[in-house]
Enzyme design. Sequence first.
Site, short mmCIF file in Angstrom:
data_model
loop_
_atom_site.label_atom_id
_atom_site.label_comp_id
_atom_site.label_asym_id
_atom_site.label_seq_id
_atom_site.Cartn_x
_atom_site.Cartn_y
_atom_site.Cartn_z
N ASN A 1 10.64 6.47 42.80
CA ASN A 1 11.02 7.88 42.88
C ASN A 1 11.35 8.32 41.46
OD1 ASN A 1 12.11 10.38 43.32
ND2 ASN A 1 13.99 9.64 44.31
N TRP A 2 10.40 9.01 40.85
CA TRP A 2 10.59 9.39 39.44
C TRP A 2 11.60 10.53 39.30
CZ3 TRP A 2 4.73 9.72 37.68
CH2 TRP A 2 4.21 8.43 37.66
N LYS A 3 11.93 11.18 40.40
CA LYS A 3 12.82 12.36 40.36
C LYS A 3 12.28 13.37 39.35
CE LYS A 3 16.60 9.30 41.50
NZ LYS A 3 18.00 9.24 41.84
N HIS B 1 15.94 13.11 50.79
CA HIS B 1 16.67 12.35 49.75
C HIS B 1 18.08 12.94 49.63
CE1 HIS B 1 17.87 10.74 45.87
NE2 HIS B 1 16.94 9.81 46.06
N GLU C 1 19.81 13.65 47.19
CA GLU C 1 19.94 14.72 46.18
C GLU C 1 19.47 16.05 46.75
OE1 GLU C 1 17.86 12.65 43.07
OE2 GLU C 1 19.55 11.25 42.92
N GLU D 1 19.70 4.51 51.73
CA GLU D 1 20.14 4.72 50.35
C GLU D 1 21.61 5.15 50.35
OE1 GLU D 1 16.61 5.43 47.55
OE2 GLU D 1 17.38 7.37 48.17
N GLY E 1 21.73 5.69 41.30
CA GLY E 1 21.86 6.06 39.89
C GLY E 1 23.20 5.69 39.28
N SER F 1 20.11 1.75 42.90
CA SER F 1 20.24 0.86 41.74
C SER F 1 19.56 -0.49 41.94
CB SER F 1 21.71 0.68 41.36
OG SER F 1 22.29 1.93 41.02
N GLY G 1 14.64 4.33 41.92
CA GLY G 1 14.76 5.48 41.03
C GLY G 1 14.63 5.05 39.57
C1 PEP Z 1 16.74 7.02 44.44
O1 PEP Z 1 17.10 8.07 43.92
O2 PEP Z 1 16.00 7.05 45.41
C2 PEP Z 1 17.26 5.78 43.87
C3 PEP Z 1 17.24 4.70 44.61
O3 PEP Z 1 17.71 5.84 42.56
P1 PEP Z 1 18.26 4.61 41.67
O4 PEP Z 1 17.32 3.46 41.87
O5 PEP Z 1 18.23 5.14 40.27
O6 PEP Z 1 19.64 4.32 42.16
#
Ligand code: PEP
Length: 251
Positions: free
Chosen positions: A9-11, A95, A97, A167, A173, A212, A233
């Site tokens: 997930n590049w966001k 998601h 976010e 998640e 993050g 993470s 992410g």
């Molecule tokens: C995500 O946003 O889907 C995610 C898992 O981010 P990260 O790996 O940076 O925690």
Amino acid sequence: MRQPLVAGNWKMNGSRASVSELLGGLKSGIGAVNTAEVAVCAPFIYIPDTQMQLDGTAIKWGGQDVSTHESGAYTGEISAQMLTDFACHFVIIGHSERRAYHGESDALVAEKFTAARAAGLVPILCVGETLDERERGVTEQVVARQLDAVIEHCGIDLVGEGVVAYEPVWAIGTGKTASPEQAQEVHAFIRGRLAANSQAVADATRVLYGGSMNPKNAAELMAQPDIDGGLIGGASLKADDFLAVCKAANR
Ligand code: PEP
């Protein structure tokens, strides 16, 4: 056996140049990664470049959100059909976010799931509790509410055509990963919730962990019986890190 899936997930990260470099790195390194399914979910504007670079490789691609509508006066929205026009395979739905910053409700997420499937996309449905919810001991209630909203709206068979990603919001993050035991506990709960509706769907549906996940912790997390891969992410923005996570998912 469920085929592991690792989805990046590049966001809202990258530039045209950095995306090209990242895709180049993934293309040259993916050869050694064979049993897990691998995908990247790019910002909409970079999906055409992603398609051009990944076409003919083992890596699939997708979007990070989708409209509930098919077309019309919905300024700024992207339809599921538009994503399939660029050969997207997956789309991330709900998601945390989007739930937090764009006010996406469980009901809207369920509608997005339906719209994605109607166009042939494979939705990656995100569920997970905040830190406050975990500390209040309501993790299972939150995850059940988020999952049930989609099951009730779409039906269990349609849910089985997608992927679920657990998640925990507090792990996204932040560098704080759920321990393998903590994650497994919720993954087993999710599978049990699916099984209450259909054992076949529960057995076949992939439940990814996200929060993470990185090359250091991926193998241990993915060794858990109900963790079928990862939604990644930060670590998906560096080709070497993402490929290392993909390798850890190979069975
Ligand atoms: C995500 O946003 O889907 C995610 C898992 O981010 P990260 O790996 O940076 O925690």
